[in-house]
Design a protein around this motif. Structure first.
Motif, PDB file in Angstrom:
ATOM      1  N   PRO A 246      -7.521   6.353   0.858  1.00  0.00           N
ATOM      2  CA  PRO A 246      -6.263   7.113   0.834  1.00  0.00           C
ATOM      3  C   PRO A 246      -5.630   7.182  -0.552  1.00  0.00           C
ATOM      4  N   LEU A 247      -5.794   6.099  -1.324  1.00  0.00           N
ATOM      5  CA  LEU A 247      -5.177   6.087  -2.646  1.00  0.00           C
ATOM      6  C   LEU A 247      -5.818   7.100  -3.580  1.00  0.00           C
TER       7      LEU A 247
ATOM      8  N   THR B 160     -13.709  -2.314   4.677  1.00  0.00           N
ATOM      9  CA  THR B 160     -12.444  -1.952   5.312  1.00  0.00           C
ATOM     10  C   THR B 160     -11.387  -1.656   4.255  1.00  0.00           C
TER      11      THR B 160
ATOM     12  N   CYS C 143      -6.447  -6.130  10.747  1.00  0.00           N
ATOM     13  CA  CYS C 143      -7.720  -6.568  10.182  1.00  0.00           C
ATOM     14  C   CYS C 143      -8.218  -7.827  10.858  1.00  0.00           C
TER      15      CYS C 143
ATOM     16  N   HIS D 215       0.469   4.310   0.516  1.00  0.00           N
ATOM     17  CA  HIS D 215       0.271   5.396   1.469  1.00  0.00           C
ATOM     18  C   HIS D 215       0.670   4.989   2.881  1.00  0.00           C
TER      19      HIS D 215
ATOM     20  N   ALA E 240      -9.140  -7.972   5.268  1.00  0.00           N
ATOM     21  CA  ALA E 240     -10.000  -6.798   5.292  1.00  0.00           C
ATOM     22  C   ALA E 240     -11.299  -7.090   4.548  1.00  0.00           C
TER      23      ALA E 240
ATOM     24  N   ALA F  20      -5.644  -6.181   0.102  1.00  0.00           N
ATOM     25  CA  ALA F  20      -6.199  -5.922   1.431  1.00  0.00           C
ATOM     26  C   ALA F  20      -7.138  -7.050   1.841  1.00  0.00           C
TER      27      ALA F  20
ATOM     28  N   ARG G  54     -14.628  -5.857   2.391  1.00  0.00           N
ATOM     29  CA  ARG G  54     -14.590  -4.964   1.251  1.00  0.00           C
ATOM     30  C   ARG G  54     -14.685  -3.503   1.684  1.00  0.00           C
TER      31      ARG G  54
ATOM     32  N   ARG H 199      -9.574   1.842   4.258  1.00  0.00           N
ATOM     33  CA  ARG H 199      -8.179   1.955   4.664  1.00  0.00           C
ATOM     34  C   ARG H 199      -7.200   1.939   3.503  1.00  0.00           C
ATOM     35  N   VAL H 200      -7.630   1.458   2.348  1.00  0.00           N
ATOM     36  CA  VAL H 200      -6.693   1.387   1.223  1.00  0.00           C
ATOM     37  C   VAL H 200      -7.146   2.280   0.068  1.00  0.00           C
TER      38      VAL H 200
ATOM     39  N   PHE I 134       0.852  -1.189   0.000  1.00  0.00           N
ATOM     40  CA  PHE I 134       0.000   0.000   0.000  1.00  0.00           C
ATOM     41  C   PHE I 134       0.890   1.242   0.000  1.00  0.00           C
TER      42      PHE I 134
END
Lengths: 475, 286
Positions: free
Chosen positions: B207-208, B199, A228, A215, B195, B190, B197, B203-204, A213
Motif C-alpha cells: 500500500p505504501l 505479510t 497478525c 495508509h 507479521a 510490522a 516478511r 499489508r504495509v 502505518f
C-alpha cells in the motif's frame, strides 16, 4: 494486559525450563557475569553515602566484587527482596503511583474495564523461576561493539540512558530481534528468544517516530498486531477499539495517522504495541518527537501507563528527565557498555562518569581518599565530610561554589583554588561560570553576584567549596 | 493538492507584488537569448509534428476510417495485449523490484544493470533475442514446443511476451525507486507486530508504494502500447492476431495514408488520456 484470550505470545511464556532452580545464583545461561557492569542496582534509593563500604566496584577500578552483591543484581523473587533492596516487583515503590490492580494486575484499574482485562491476577512468578528479562546483548559492528547485560523483573521500567551513538537503539533493536546478536543470550520469562524471529517474539515496540502505518486508520493500526497473531478481523478490531478507548482515543479511531497530533500518535503507537500483549515493551525515545508542551503532558500519561504495565518495559532515551520520571531503574550506556546502573535517585546522587555528572548537573572528580582529604586526579586535594580511603568520587553542585576576585582572607583556606573564567552562560536567573585552572569546575552564581565580581572570560578568580557541600563515595 | 496549489501559486505573486517584486518577476527579467531561443525552438519541434497531424487529419472521412474493422481489430488487440503485458510486468516486476531494493546478494549491481538493459536495447534486437530464446527452435522454445506444444512466435501471446520484455524495465525501475524511498522501518514495525516478511510486504509495503506501482504500470502500459520493433520481429504482422496499432499505422502509411493518420490520431488521444491521468503525479511536481 493479562488477558483472557490465550494469544500465542502468552501461551509460550509460562513454560519455563526448570533449570534455573536456585534464585540466588546467576542463571546458567548468563554464564560468567561480566565484571564491568556496576552492580549498585542492589543499592536502595534511600541509601546514604556511607553505604559505600559494601558497594561493589565500578568499572574504572575493578576489584573483587563481593559475591552476594552479584546475585543481588539478578531479579529476585519476592522472598529475597525483603533485604531492603528495591523490590523488583510486588509492593509498589513509594515513589510511584499505587497500583490499584494489585501486583501486575489490571492494566487500567481506574476505568474498571472488563473487556480485555483479566479477573485473576498476573500469574505470580514461581520462586525458583526468575521471570522477566535476562539478557546479555553483544552486537559487533565494524567500528563498534555493544556489550551490555540487562535484567529486569516483571513490572520494572528500565531506562537505557546514554549519549547519542552509545548503542542504546542497537540494544533495543537486538531485544526486538531486528538486529541479530553476535553473541550473548536473551531470555524472557525463562524462555530463550535467541532463535526466535522478531515476528514471533512477545515483544512490543514503540518506535521513535512511531512509524504508524500511514495508509491505515488508527483503529486498523492497532488491530494490525492482533490480526497478525491470528485474531479474526472482527475480533482484532474490537480489541483495537478497546485499546483506543483505554487511551482516550475512541473519537480518533477512524482517522489516518497524518491527521493525529503528536501526542495522539504516540498513544496510538503505544496502543498498537500493547495490543499484541507483549511480555517486553520497548520504547525508543518515546517523547523525542513531541514539542515541549505536549511532552510534559504525555510524559505524565506514559509514566502512568508504564506503571500499570505488568511485564518488563525497557525505554531508550538521551533525556535524563524522561529517564528519571519514567523509569524505576536507569542503565547508563556509554560506548556500548554499561557504565552505571541504579535507581534515578542513586544515579543522581552518585554519578560515576562525566557524562552522568553533566546530566545531573554536578562537578565530579576522581581521587584517592585518606580520611577526610581526597587527593584528586585533577590535581589539588579536597576536604570532605566523609571519611574514606582508597579510590573515591567527589561530587558537588555548581551552586555550592563561591567565587572571589581576591584571595579570601577568612580562616577556611581549605578547598580554595585559583581559577580562570573560561566561559559564562545564562541559565534562567543564574549565571553558569565555567572555570579552568587548578581545578576545572562549573560554578553557579546570581546575576548580581556576577556583576559585582565583574566576571569576564579570562578573569582570574578564587573558587571555594565548603566541605559540607561536597559528597564523596567510593569509586 | 493540485487544486489547492494552483490558486495559491497564481495569487501569490499578484498579492505580494509590492514586496516580492524581485522574486515574482525573476522568471521574466532578463532571460538570456541563448537560452530562450533554443528553448522555444525545442518546444516548437516537439509540438509542430503533432499539430501537423491535426492539420492534415482527414476529418471528413475520419468516422468511416475509425469504424473500419481493421482499425478496431488493431486497437482492440493493442489495448488487450498492452494491458496483458502490463499485468505480466506487475506480477513479475514488483517482486523483482523488491528483491533489488530490499535484499543483499552478490552481483546485485550487475543484475540491476541487466534489468535496465532492455531500456536501451534497440527493440528489434530484443525481438531477435526473443526469437532465439523462445522461437520454435529457440533455446527454450524448442522445449516449450516439444513438451507442452506451446508456440510463442507469431501469436497474440507472442505480442504480449514482446511487449512485456520491453516494458518490464520501466516498471521495475519505477517501483524500485519508490521502494528505496519508502522507509524500510515500516516493515520492521510490522515485523514486531507479528507479521512475517511477506505479510509485511503485502499489508504495509505494497500500500505504501502503490503510487509508485501505479506510475510504473502506466509507463509500462504506454511503452507496451507503442511497441513496434520487438513485436514485428518476434510476433510478425498478422491482422487480427499480432497486428497492433503501431504496426497497422506503419502498414497503412504504405498504401492508405489517410488511414494511417486516423490511426495515429487514435494513439495520440490515448497518449493524451494517459498524460491526463498522470497529471497530478508529474505535471505539478515541475
Amino acid at each position: 494486559m493479562t488477558n483472557p484470550h490465550p494469544t500465542p505470545p502468552d501461551a509460550t511464556t509460562p513454560a519455563r525450563p526448570p533449570r534455573e532452580s536456585d534464585p540466588t545464583l546467576p542463571t546458567p545461561a548468563a554464564g560468567p557475569q561480566p565484571p564491568p557492569a556496576p552492580t549498585d542496582g542492589a543499592q536502595t534509593s534511600q541509601a546514604p553515602a556511607t553505604d559505600g563500604a559494601q558497594l561493589p566496584q565500578g568499572p574504572p577500578a575493578p576489584a573483587p566484587a563481593p559475591a552476594p552483591a552479584d546475585s543481588l543484581q539478578l531479579p529476585q523473587p519476592p522472598p529475597a527482596a525483603a533485604d531492603g533492596a528495591r523490590p523488583p516487583q510486588g509492593a509498589p515503590a513509594p515513589d510511584r503511583e499505587s497500583r490499584t490492580g494489585g501486583p501486575g494486575g489490571n492494566p487500567n484499574p481506574a476505568e474498571g474495564r472488563t473487556l480485555t482485562t483479566d479477573p485473576h491476577p498476573h500469574p505470580h512468578p514461581h520462586p525458583h523461576q526468575p521471570p522477566g528479562l535476562d539478557a546479555h546483548l553483544i552486537v559487533d559492528r565494524a567500528s563498534f561493539r555493544l556489550d551490555i547485560t540487562l535484567t529486569a523483573a516483571p513490572g520494572d521500567v528500565v531506562a537505557l540512558l546514554g549519549p547519542n551513538g552509545a548503542g542504546k537503539t542497537t540494544a533495543l533493536r537486538a531485544l526486538a530481534g531486528l538486529t541479530p546478536l553476535t553473541d550473548g543470550h536473551l531470555c524472557l520469562d525463562g524462555t530463550s528468544l535467541d532463535d526466535t524471529p522478531p515476528e514471533s517474539r512477545p515483544v512490543g515496540v514503540v518506535f521513535q517516530d512511531y512509524l504508524l502505518f500511514p495508509h491505515l486508520t488508527a483503529l486498523d493500526n492497532v488491530a494490525f498486531g492482533p490480526r497478525c497473531r491470528g485474531a479474526s478481523k472482527a475480533e482484532a478490531r474490537s480489541q483495537a477499539a478497546a485499546w483506543l478507548e483505554r487511551m482516550g482515543l475512541s473519537a480518533h479511531a477512524g482517522v489516518k495517522p497524518r491527521r493525529l497530533s503528536g501526542g495522539q500518535a504516540q498513544r496510538v503507537a503505544l496502543a498498537r504495541a500493547l495490543a499484541t500483549r507483549p511480555r517486553l515493551l520497548l520504547l525508543d525515545e518515546p517523547l523525542a518527537a513531541l514539542d515541549a508542551r505536549t511532552r510534559l503532558e504525555i510524559r505524565a500519561q506514559l509514566r502512568r501507563r508504564l506503571a500499570e504495565f505488568e511485564a518488563v518495559s525497557v525505554l531508550v532515551t538521551h533525556d535524563p528527565l524522561d529517564a528519571m520520571v519514567l523509569a524505576d531503574r536507569l542503565v547508563v550506556v556509554e560506548h556500548g557498555r554499561v557504565v552505571q546502573e541504579g535507581t534515578p535517585a542513586d544515579i543522581a546522587r552518585h554519578p560515576r562518569t562525566d557524562y552522568i555528572a553533566q546530566l545531573v548537573g554536578l562537578n565530579l572528580y576522581r581521587g584517592q581518599a585518606a580520611g577526610h582529604a581526597v587527593r584528586l586526579e585533577a590535581g589539588p586535594a579536597i576536604t570532605t565530610t566523609e571519611e574514606l580511603s582508597g579510590p573515591v568520587f567527589v561530587a558537588f553542585p555548581p551552586s555550592a561554589v563561591t567565587l572571589f576576585r581576591d584571595r579570601p582572607s577568612g580562616a577556611s583556606a581549605r578547598n580554595l583554588w585559583r581559577c580562570e573564567v573560561a566561559g559564562l552562560e545564562t541559565r534562567g536567573d543564574q549565571i553558569r561560570a565555567d572555570l579552568t585552572g587548578e581545578l576545572p569546575l562549573a560554578a553557579d552564581l546570581t546575576t548580581v553576584a556576577a556583576a559585582e565580581l565583574e566576571l569576564y572570560p579570562g578573569a582570574s578568580v578564587w573558587a571555594t567549596v565548603k566541605a559540607t557541600q561536597t559528597h564523596a563515595y567510593p569509586a | 493538492m493540485t487544486s489547492l496549489d494552483k490558486p495559491g501559486a497564481a495569487t501569490g505573486p499578484r498579492t505580494g507584488r509590492p514586496r516580492r517584486r524581485r522574486v515574482g518577476t525573476g522568471g521574466r527579467r532578463g532571460v538570456p537569448l541563448p537560452l530562450l531561443l533554443p528553448g522555444l525552438l525545442a518546444l516548437a519541434f516537439l509540438l509542430l509534428p503533432l499539430l501537423a497531424l491535426l492539420v492534415r487529419a482527414p476529418w471528413r472521412s475520419l468516422p468511416d476510417q475509425l469504424t473500419s474493422t481493421e482499425v478496431w481489430q488493431a486497437l482492440q488487440l493493442s489495448l488487450v495485449s498492452a494491458t496483458a503485458a502490463t499485468a505480466v510486468t506487475l506480477v513479475l516486476g514488483v517482486p523483482l523490484a523488491w528483491l533489488l531494493a530490499r535484499t543483499e546478494f552478490p552481483g546485485r549491481g550487475l543484475v540491476r544493470a541487466l534489468v535496465t538493459l532492455p531500456l536501451v536495447l534497440p527493440p528489434v534486437v530484443g525481438g531477435v533475442a526473443l526469437l532465439l530464446a523462445l522461437g520454435r527452435n529457440g533455446v527454450i522454445g524448442q522445449w516449450l514446443d516439444s513438451w507442452f506444444g506451446i508456440t510463442l512466435p507469431f501469436t497474440t501471446t507472442g505480442v504480449v511476451v514482446a511487449e512485456a520484455f520491453v516494458a518490464m524495465p520501466f516498471l521495475v525501475i519505477s517501483v524500485e525507486g519508490t521502494l528505496r524511498a519508502a522507509d524500510p522501518r515500516y516493515e520492521e514495525a510490522a515485523t514486531t507486530l507479528g507479521a512475517s516478511r511477506f505479510t509485511a510486504f503485502r499489508r504495509v509495503t505494497l500500500p505504501l508504494i502503490a503510487p509508485g506501482i501505479a506510475a510504473g504500470s502506466v509507463l509500462a502500459w504506454a511503452r507496451a502500447l507503442g511497441e513496434f520493433g520487438a513485436t514485428i520481429t518476434f510476433a510478425g504482422n498478422f491482422p487480427g492476431r499480432t497486428q497492433t496499432m503501431p504496426l497497422a499505422v506503419y502498414l497503412a502509411l504504405q498504401n492508405d495514408p489517410e488511414a494511417a493518420i486516423a490511426l495515429s490520431l487514435v494513439l495520440l488521444v490515448v497518449s493524451i488520456a494517459v498524460l491526463a491521468g498522470l497529471r497530478d503525479r508529474w505535471m505539478t511536481t515541475s
